[in-house]
Enzyme design. Sequence first.
Site, PDB file in Angstrom:
ATOM      1  N   LYS A 277      18.419-131.036 -62.619  1.00 35.16           N
ATOM      2  CA  LYS A 277      17.487-130.255 -61.965  1.00 35.16           C
ATOM      3  C   LYS A 277      17.902-130.243 -60.538  1.00 35.16           C
ATOM      4  CE  LYS A 277      13.347-132.037 -64.358  1.00 35.16           C
ATOM      5  NZ  LYS A 277      12.482-130.595 -64.673  1.00 35.16           N
ATOM      6  N   ARG A 351       9.951-132.350 -75.454  1.00 39.74           N
ATOM      7  CA  ARG A 351       9.771-131.904 -76.944  1.00 39.74           C
ATOM      8  C   ARG A 351      10.797-132.570 -77.995  1.00 39.74           C
ATOM      9  NH1 ARG A 351      10.933-125.886 -75.051  1.00 39.74           N
ATOM     10  NH2 ARG A 351      10.371-126.800 -72.908  1.00 39.74           N
TER      11      ARG A 351
END
Length: 499
Positions: A277, A351
């Site tokens: 990020k 996920r």
Amino acid sequence: MICLTLSSKTVTSANAHAYALCVYEGFSVTKDISATVHAKFPILAQAVKQKAFKGSAQTHCVVSALHNKKLIHIILVGMGKKRGLHCTLESYRRALGKLIRTAECYKLTSIALQIPEASCFKESYDDVIQHTATTLHMADYRFDRFTKDKPSKIKRSITLCVGSYVTQVKKALSVGEVIGEAVNNARMLIDTPPSDLTPAVLAKHAESIARQHNISCKVLSEEQIKKMGMGGLAAVSAGSEQDCKLIIMEYKVSAKAPTVALIGKGITFDSGGLSLKPANAMETMKEDMSGAAAVISAMQAIAQLQPKVNVVMVAPAAENLPSGAAAKPGDIITFYNGKTAEVRNTDAEGRLILADALSYAVKHYEPDFMIDLATLTGACQYALGPFFTGMFSKHDSAARRVEVAAHSSGDRVWRFPMDDDYLPAIQTPVADICNIGKPAYKAGATTAAFFLHAFVGTTPWVHLDIAGTAFDVPGMSYYRTGATGAGVRLLIDLVMNWK
Ligand code: BES
Ligand code: ZN
Ligand code: ZN
């Protein structure tokens, strides 16, 4: 710290430094404030007029006066406009938040609060008391573990003036307090810095809750996780020096009762992994275990409140960091249920760990209902902002249950569509499924929900994306900067009112 007691006395005869009343917009001192108050404080009407205080939402007015030779303060907090004949409970909650902020500002440590008539809100008096207790605890919370000043140590006692209802509402008061404490426990876990709250520390915390409240807790180690074939959780944790954990808590009421499964994303820090990020997006990524904190803390309340359903909680916990050992874009992993996924972006890690946790809950508990909470996507945060949690489900009746709990608890949700048109977004030629959606399909929050759906089988399931609501929600008087505890109230409401 806040200490709540019930009293049948009127506010002005309670022994306190301040008398607090909630009023709606356009109130009249003589008609809407009890005669015992304005008879004792004839200056009140004049002061309210002079300060042009109308009772608008999120406003307040303090009038100081002498009473029995002591300086006291009358605090009026506005609930805003009535809708028809009623105010909403949310406007009341925000007024209570404002009351606590005012008490902090004036350094008031004892307050008598006149509880409004239940008819103001179209709710039962028990519910009003329960929400009062929860909200006052929430408003009082602050994270000061690392500061020299410890404002959370200041004891503030609030007398709830409930007239003749004292015995009737005792239970509601304690239920409300248990819920407020659970919300604040989640916030404390989320606000704790990521190097102090590793997966192992989170697991220890769950174990200590279980021990204290007599429910069971099992923690699987990284070694066990790998051996069992939980390739998602193992891959996300591969780059970290900390071991990942699978935390499982169980509240069992009877073999015949339905089973509800609560699943929460527990990424104790999300750097993005090798798909790193940018620095600004990483600043608050200690919040990425907010789902796990919510489900663990909901279990703390559930163990005490003893609902009529069995509840199992599964929280996968890991750190997502880059290193020579980290999972790489292009890797293909195999989950607990045997499905495979191509990891195209290591920042879509939530996920991957949830896939194993959902598979585990389905296989071992065959729940009648399953709900997961996750700070899953920036897309959801952009779509709804900080006030509504994104809800995804293919089961209308399951979604309806959550909407009802959202409405009564105050944790608001907004449902997104889950039409199969979105499904091809996560197809890949090299594995059963891909961990990011194809760019043409956009809808990042929805494609993430479809990924999770591949692991729930036929179980009625709801996914809540709390990326926007978990942390740094502005403008809400009963929150502070930092963790909100989003979802805790909703989960407790859901299982307590199960029908
Ligand atoms: N933890 C983040 C999502 C997030 C963003 C939570 C902002 C809270 C606030 C998640 O793991 C993530 O990075 N998701 C990616 C997915 C993308 C790579 C498909 C995102 O949303 O950008
Ligand atoms: Zn991520
Ligand atoms: Zn994440």
